[in-house]
Design a protein around this motif. Structure first.
Motif, PDB file in Angstrom:
ATOM      1  N   UNK A 139       0.836  -1.195   0.000  1.00 61.95           N
ATOM      2  CA  UNK A 139       0.000   0.000   0.000  1.00 61.95           C
ATOM      3  C   UNK A 139       0.875   1.250   0.000  1.00 61.95           C
ATOM      4  N   UNK A 140       0.265   2.361  -0.377  1.00 60.66           N
ATOM      5  CA  UNK A 140       1.015   3.594  -0.550  1.00 60.66           C
ATOM      6  C   UNK A 140       1.705   4.078   0.710  1.00 60.66           C
ATOM      7  N   UNK A 141       1.195   3.700   1.874  1.00 59.86           N
ATOM      8  CA  UNK A 141       1.814   4.112   3.139  1.00 59.86           C
ATOM      9  C   UNK A 141       2.861   3.120   3.635  1.00 59.86           C
ATOM     10  N   UNK A 142       3.190   2.129   2.806  1.00 55.68           N
ATOM     11  CA  UNK A 142       4.226   1.169   3.161  1.00 55.68           C
ATOM     12  C   UNK A 142       3.741  -0.098   3.816  1.00 55.68           C
ATOM     13  N   UNK A 143       2.466  -0.204   4.157  1.00 53.21           N
ATOM     14  CA  UNK A 143       1.930  -1.433   4.749  1.00 53.21           C
ATOM     15  C   UNK A 143       1.963  -2.552   3.715  1.00 53.21           C
ATOM     16  N   UNK A 144       2.409  -3.730   4.129  1.00 54.74           N
ATOM     17  CA  UNK A 144       2.478  -4.895   3.255  1.00 54.74           C
ATOM     18  C   UNK A 144       1.421  -5.917   3.668  1.00 54.74           C
ATOM     19  N   UNK A 145       0.793  -6.544   2.677  1.00 53.98           N
ATOM     20  CA  UNK A 145      -0.193  -7.585   2.953  1.00 53.98           C
ATOM     21  C   UNK A 145       0.052  -8.769   2.039  1.00 53.98           C
ATOM     22  N   UNK A 146      -0.049  -9.970   2.605  1.00 56.44           N
ATOM     23  CA  UNK A 146       0.035 -11.194   1.822  1.00 56.44           C
ATOM     24  C   UNK A 146      -1.224 -12.026   2.065  1.00 56.44           C
ATOM     25  N   UNK A 147      -1.770 -12.566   0.989  1.00 63.74           N
ATOM     26  CA  UNK A 147      -3.002 -13.367   1.055  1.00 63.74           C
ATOM     27  C   UNK A 147      -2.821 -14.601   0.184  1.00 63.74           C
ATOM     28  N   UNK A 148      -3.290 -15.721   0.686  1.00 56.49           N
ATOM     29  CA  UNK A 148      -3.306 -16.950  -0.106  1.00 56.49           C
ATOM     30  C   UNK A 148      -4.654 -17.623   0.068  1.00 56.49           C
ATOM     31  N   UNK A 149      -5.195 -18.155  -1.024  1.00 55.91           N
ATOM     32  CA  UNK A 149      -6.444 -18.911  -0.922  1.00 55.91           C
ATOM     33  C   UNK A 149      -6.422 -20.079  -1.895  1.00 55.91           C
ATOM     34  N   UNK A 150      -7.117 -21.125  -1.511  1.00 55.46           N
ATOM     35  CA  UNK A 150      -7.266 -22.279  -2.387  1.00 55.46           C
ATOM     36  C   UNK A 150      -8.581 -22.974  -2.078  1.00 55.46           C
ATOM     37  N   UNK A 151      -9.234 -23.488  -3.116  1.00 52.58           N
ATOM     38  CA  UNK A 151     -10.399 -24.339  -2.892  1.00 52.58           C
ATOM     39  C   UNK A 151     -10.175 -25.728  -3.477  1.00 52.58           C
ATOM     40  N   UNK A 152      -8.882 -26.084  -3.692  1.00 52.67           N
ATOM     41  CA  UNK A 152      -8.574 -27.395  -4.259  1.00 52.67           C
ATOM     42  C   UNK A 152      -8.014 -28.377  -3.239  1.00 52.67           C
ATOM     43  N   UNK A 153      -7.682 -27.904  -2.031  1.00 55.89           N
ATOM     44  CA  UNK A 153      -7.188 -28.805  -0.995  1.00 55.89           C
ATOM     45  C   UNK A 153      -7.352 -28.143   0.374  1.00 55.89           C
ATOM     46  N   UNK A 154      -7.270 -28.975   1.415  1.00 59.97           N
ATOM     47  CA  UNK A 154      -7.156 -28.471   2.772  1.00 59.97           C
ATOM     48  C   UNK A 154      -8.464 -28.043   3.415  1.00 59.97           C
ATOM     49  N   UNK A 155      -8.316 -27.591   4.659  1.00 62.41           N
ATOM     50  CA  UNK A 155      -9.414 -27.031   5.440  1.00 62.41           C
ATOM     51  C   UNK A 155      -8.763 -26.269   6.598  1.00 62.41           C
ATOM     52  N   UNK A 156      -8.326 -25.024   6.321  1.00 54.94           N
ATOM     53  CA  UNK A 156      -7.516 -24.310   7.298  1.00 54.94           C
ATOM     54  C   UNK A 156      -7.642 -22.804   7.090  1.00 54.94           C
ATOM     55  N   UNK A 157      -7.210 -22.058   8.088  1.00 49.39           N
ATOM     56  CA  UNK A 157      -7.283 -20.598   8.038  1.00 49.39           C
ATOM     57  C   UNK A 157      -6.174 -20.010   8.895  1.00 49.39           C
ATOM     58  N   UNK A 158      -5.795 -18.785   8.602  1.00 50.47           N
ATOM     59  CA  UNK A 158      -4.948 -18.000   9.498  1.00 50.47           C
ATOM     60  C   UNK A 158      -5.054 -16.543   9.094  1.00 50.47           C
ATOM     61  N   UNK A 159      -4.911 -15.648  10.082  1.00 52.68           N
ATOM     62  CA  UNK A 159      -4.831 -14.222   9.791  1.00 52.68           C
ATOM     63  C   UNK A 159      -4.135 -13.541  10.958  1.00 52.68           C
ATOM     64  N   UNK A 160      -3.174 -12.685  10.626  1.00 54.56           N
ATOM     65  CA  UNK A 160      -2.472 -11.929  11.653  1.00 54.56           C
ATOM     66  C   UNK A 160      -2.330 -10.481  11.212  1.00 54.56           C
TER      67      UNK A 160
END
Length: 332
Positions: free
Chosen positions: A219-240
């Motif tokens: 983002x323009x103020x320097x904040x970094x974000x990473x996101x991953x998603x899949x609907x082909x495997x697994x059953x899990x979540x995380x967010x920090x």
């Protein structure tokens, strides 16, 4: 007593209908479905009197006050526009649509008709998100520097291929939470200034259906974000959420908040770790139904935050479509 008309008989409609029927302020008067056998079974299961295989007929029903759009996301735009023109209040499932053209057309129709509209990012109606906002604003994390989110569920066999895959099906959850935190910490403009890099595994049909996607945003103020998603495997979540004084992590699923105890954790750097429990009497779907009831009773056309406003929904779609485009531009 709000009278609901249900568009669609899929598993998400089944979930939302249970929450509507559990509320003393709502009842269901009509349901639409394209498959006659499924429509009959759905109506019988929930004792719904009026059954329609014509979508326009349900929207024209004078016994319907609120239309719930539980159709595949590529069909949201036409259904929302039709309902708005009839003056109906609308709750429409996430993601808002699958294109920016459809997204803008939906909101333009809602504005012109001056009707209530809410995108069904149900978790944002839950008290858990109010607590998260208060923590971010309190300064205990310091200045927000980054976010990281992951959502995986092996649901590709249930997903409609025209829904455009994991980005619009699951990725919309962590992206919308990134949007909420950015707006809470820095104001509404901070989310719009960004650089985007998307990577993914495409299906054989050349779409993102039933595969995997990752996103990096600066983002323009320097904040970094990473996101991953899949609907082909697994059953899990995380967010920090990472600040320069501490980090917040969700111990229970932020996108399926519970009736009961929802748990977040705050760890200050070099200090103690605090567990915070946010109790609730209803799950996210129940709180979403209550939010619709309250807004309509108050004459509001948009729901208050943490629920998404019309412009919030369009902003979230902007990043989802950029994510998809960057992946498709990189395919070899």
């Amino acid at each position: 007593m709000l009278r609901w008309g249900i568009l669609g008989t899929s598993f998400i409609s089944d979930t939302v209908v249970k929450s509507i029927l559990a509320s003393p302020g709502s009842r269901i008067t009509a349901v639409f479905g394209r498959n006659e056998a499924r429509l009959e079974a759905f109506a019988a299961k929930y004792n719904i009197a009026a059954k329609y295989q014509d979508l326009e007929a349900l929207i024209d029903d004078a016994e319907v006050d609120v239309v719930y759009v539980g159709l595949p996301s590529h069909m949201h735009s036409s259904a929302v526009i039709a309902a708005a023109k009839r003056g109906k209040a609308i709750l429409s499932e996430k993601s808002l649509a699958t294109t920016m053209e459809d997204s803008h057309a939906m909101i333009a129709a809602v504005k012109e008709a001056n009707v209530f509209f809410l995108e069904g990012l149900m978790y944002l109606s839950h008290p858990l998100m109010e607590k998260v906002a208060s923590i971010v604003q309190s300064g205990v994390l310091g200045s927000i520097k980054g976010m990281s989110g992951y959502y995986a569920a092996n649901i590709w066999k249930k997903a409609n291929p025209l829904g455009m895959g994991t980005i619009y099906n699951l990725g919309c959850y962590p992206v919308s939470l990134v949007h909420f935190i950015m707006e809470t910490a820095f104001g509404p403009e901070a989310f719009e200034k960004r650089q985007v890099t998307g990577m993914g595994n495409l299906s054989n049909e050349g779409s993102l259906h039933a595969r995997d996607a990752s996103l990096n945003v600066r983002f323009g103020n320097g904040v970094l974000a990473t996101v991953q998603s899949t609907d082909s495997f697994g059953n899990d979540f995380s967010f920090s959420i990472q600040g320069d004084k501490g980090v917040l992590r969700f111990r229970t699923n932020p996108w399926l908040p519970l009736a009961g105890d929802n748990i977040i954790e705050i760890k200050t750097y070099g200090g103690a770790t605090e567990e915070i429990i946010v109790p609730a009497q209803m799950d996210a779907f129940g709180h979403q139904v209550k939010r619709v009831e309250d807004c309509i009773a108050q004459g509001l056309k948009e729901a208050p935050r943490p629920s998404p406003s019309w412009s919030n929904s369009v902003s979230i779609m902007g990043l989802l479509t950029e994510w998809e485009k960057d992946i498709l531009d990189r395919k070899v």
